[in-house]
Design a protein around this motif. Structure first.
Motif, short mmCIF file in Angstrom:
data_model
loop_
_atom_site.label_atom_id
_atom_site.label_comp_id
_atom_site.label_asym_id
_atom_site.label_seq_id
_atom_site.Cartn_x
_atom_site.Cartn_y
_atom_site.Cartn_z
N MET A 96 0.85 -1.18 0.00
CA MET A 96 0.00 0.00 0.00
C MET A 96 0.89 1.24 0.00
O MET A 96 1.45 1.62 1.02
N ASN A 129 -11.39 9.10 6.42
CA ASN A 129 -11.47 8.07 5.39
C ASN A 129 -11.11 6.71 5.99
O ASN A 129 -10.41 6.64 6.99
N PRO A 130 -11.55 5.63 5.33
CA PRO A 130 -11.13 4.29 5.79
C PRO A 130 -9.62 4.16 5.62
O PRO A 130 -9.04 4.70 4.67
N LEU A 133 -4.76 0.26 4.32
CA LEU A 133 -3.70 -0.65 4.80
C LEU A 133 -4.15 -1.40 6.05
O LEU A 133 -4.00 -2.62 6.14
N GLY A 148 3.42 -1.66 4.07
CA GLY A 148 2.91 -0.29 4.04
C GLY A 148 4.05 0.70 3.93
O GLY A 148 5.22 0.34 4.08
N PHE A 149 3.71 1.93 3.69
CA PHE A 149 4.68 3.02 3.70
C PHE A 149 4.38 3.91 4.89
O PHE A 149 3.29 3.84 5.47
N ALA A 150 5.32 4.71 5.28
CA ALA A 150 5.08 5.70 6.32
C ALA A 150 5.76 6.98 5.89
O ALA A 150 7.00 7.03 5.83
N ALA A 151 4.99 7.95 5.54
CA ALA A 151 5.52 9.25 5.15
C ALA A 151 5.58 10.10 6.41
O ALA A 151 4.55 10.40 7.01
N GLU A 152 6.80 10.44 6.82
CA GLU A 152 6.97 11.18 8.07
C GLU A 152 7.80 12.44 7.82
O GLU A 152 8.61 12.48 6.90
N LYS A 163 3.05 2.50 13.16
CA LYS A 163 2.17 2.16 12.03
C LYS A 163 2.21 0.67 11.73
O LYS A 163 1.19 0.06 11.40
N LYS A 167 -1.44 -1.08 12.05
CA LYS A 167 -2.07 -1.46 10.79
C LYS A 167 -1.92 -2.94 10.47
O LYS A 167 -2.39 -3.40 9.44
N1 CTP Z 1 -2.95 4.37 4.28
C1 CTP Z 1 -4.10 3.77 3.79
N2 CTP Z 1 -5.31 4.35 3.97
C2 CTP Z 1 -5.39 5.54 4.62
C3 CTP Z 1 -4.24 6.15 5.12
C4 CTP Z 1 -3.02 5.55 4.93
O1 CTP Z 1 -4.00 2.68 3.20
N3 CTP Z 1 -6.59 6.08 4.79
C5 CTP Z 1 -1.66 3.68 4.12
C6 CTP Z 1 -0.69 4.36 3.18
O2 CTP Z 1 -0.87 3.88 1.86
C7 CTP Z 1 0.65 3.92 3.76
C8 CTP Z 1 0.36 3.83 5.25
O3 CTP Z 1 -1.04 3.65 5.38
O4 CTP Z 1 1.01 2.64 3.32
C9 CTP Z 1 0.79 5.00 6.07
O5 CTP Z 1 0.24 6.18 5.55
P1 CTP Z 1 0.48 7.52 6.36
O6 CTP Z 1 -0.27 8.64 5.72
O7 CTP Z 1 1.96 7.67 6.57
O8 CTP Z 1 -0.16 7.12 7.78
P2 CTP Z 1 -1.48 7.52 8.52
O9 CTP Z 1 -1.93 6.30 9.24
O10 CTP Z 1 -2.46 8.17 7.63
O11 CTP Z 1 -0.97 8.54 9.61
P3 CTP Z 1 -0.59 10.12 9.51
O12 CTP Z 1 -0.92 10.60 8.11
O13 CTP Z 1 -1.41 10.73 10.57
O14 CTP Z 1 0.91 10.15 9.78
#
Ligand code: CTP
Ligand code: CA
Length: 223
Positions: A96, A129-130, A133, A148-152, A163, A167
């Motif tokens: 994801m 949103n749902p 991941l 999964g990815f984590a954009a930080e 995460k 997740k």
């Molecule tokens: N992701 C997802 N569905 C969402 C939000 C995130 O599938 N509604 C997935 C992204 O594709 C990614 C991972 O969860 O693989 C982490 O996304 P990220 O935006 O870093 O994490 P969040 O849980 O949304 O936390 P935040 O934005 O508050 O750091």
């Protein structure tokens, strides 16, 4: 790596990859979105396919061409992306990568919202949103390998690890997306792999190289 016809360790495996942003409509002409070019997700889909996997790429709106040898499903909104992903379960691998918009407008307007002189700007009521991941990571039909990815922009390790647990992922590819890194929209990526086995820092690589290495890593983890 050299991709000879013999080197297809993912032959017979199915994979679902999400990529790009989602667009959450405010009205017919406006939307909320995250920044995402889709370059990394699309490269991962292509790399998994080159290793022999049968890949479905669920892509939000991006300015990229569909990768070769990949089944591409185009979506706009997070809920559509979630539905498309779930429709392709069971699968062996889920990666994801999409930058899913965390919020959408609770009830988007059917007609274009017009400026109302003297009334000031409209107030948008948002709803969450749902989490696609997390849905996949905790699904009864969970793929054997969920990535999964984590954009930080700070505390990459701690946030990435949180995460991973929250997740239900097996692997988190964490990266620092502070504007000064130039990763957003750029060609390069510098990632840290976080699993329950430990952490691994990769040097700065092109997004294509990150994709190739990740596909190899996924093949190794599946055994
Ligand atoms: N992701 C997802 N569905 C969402 C939000 C995130 O599938 N509604 C997935 C992204 O594709 C990614 C991972 O969860 O693989 C982490 O996304 P990220 O935006 O870093 O994490 P969040 O849980 O949304 O936390 P935040 O934005 O508050 O750091
Ligand atoms: Ca998010």
């Amino acid at each position: 790596a050299v991709f000879t016809p013999q080197h297809r360790p993912l032959a017979g495996r199915t994979a679902i990859v999400t990529s790009g942003p989602t667009h959450e409509p405010i009205d017919p002409v406006r939307y909320i979105a995250n920044r995402s070019s889709g370059k990394q997700g699309h490269a991962i889909a292509a790399a998994l396919a080159r290793l022999g996997a049968e890949v479905t790429l669920v892509s939000g709106p991006v300015a990229l061409r569909d990768p070769d040898c990949v089944h591409v499903v185009h979506v706009e909104r997070a809920e559509e992306m979630r539905d498309a992903v779930l429709a392709h379960l069971p699968a062996d691998i889920a990666v994801m990568v999409a930058a899913v918009a965390d919020w959408r407008v609770a009830s988007s307007a059917e007609q274009k919202i017009k400026k109302q002189p003297g009334e000031g700007p409209p107030v948008l009521q948002l709803t969450e949103n749902p989490d696609i991941l997390a849905t996949v990571g905790h699904h009864a039909n969970r793929p054997r390998l969920v990535v999964g990815f984590a954009a930080e922009t700070q505390n990459v390790s701690a946030n990435g690890r949180a995460k991973l647990e929250r997740k239900g992922a097996d692997l988190i590819v964490a990266n620092d997306v502070s504007p000064e890194t130039g990763i957003m929209g750029g060609e390069k990526n510098s990632v840290r792999l976080i699993s329950r086995q430990g952490e691994e820092n990769w040097p700065e690589l092109s997004k294509a190289e990150v994709a190739e290495r990740l596909a190899e890593k996924i093949a190794a983890m599946l055994g």
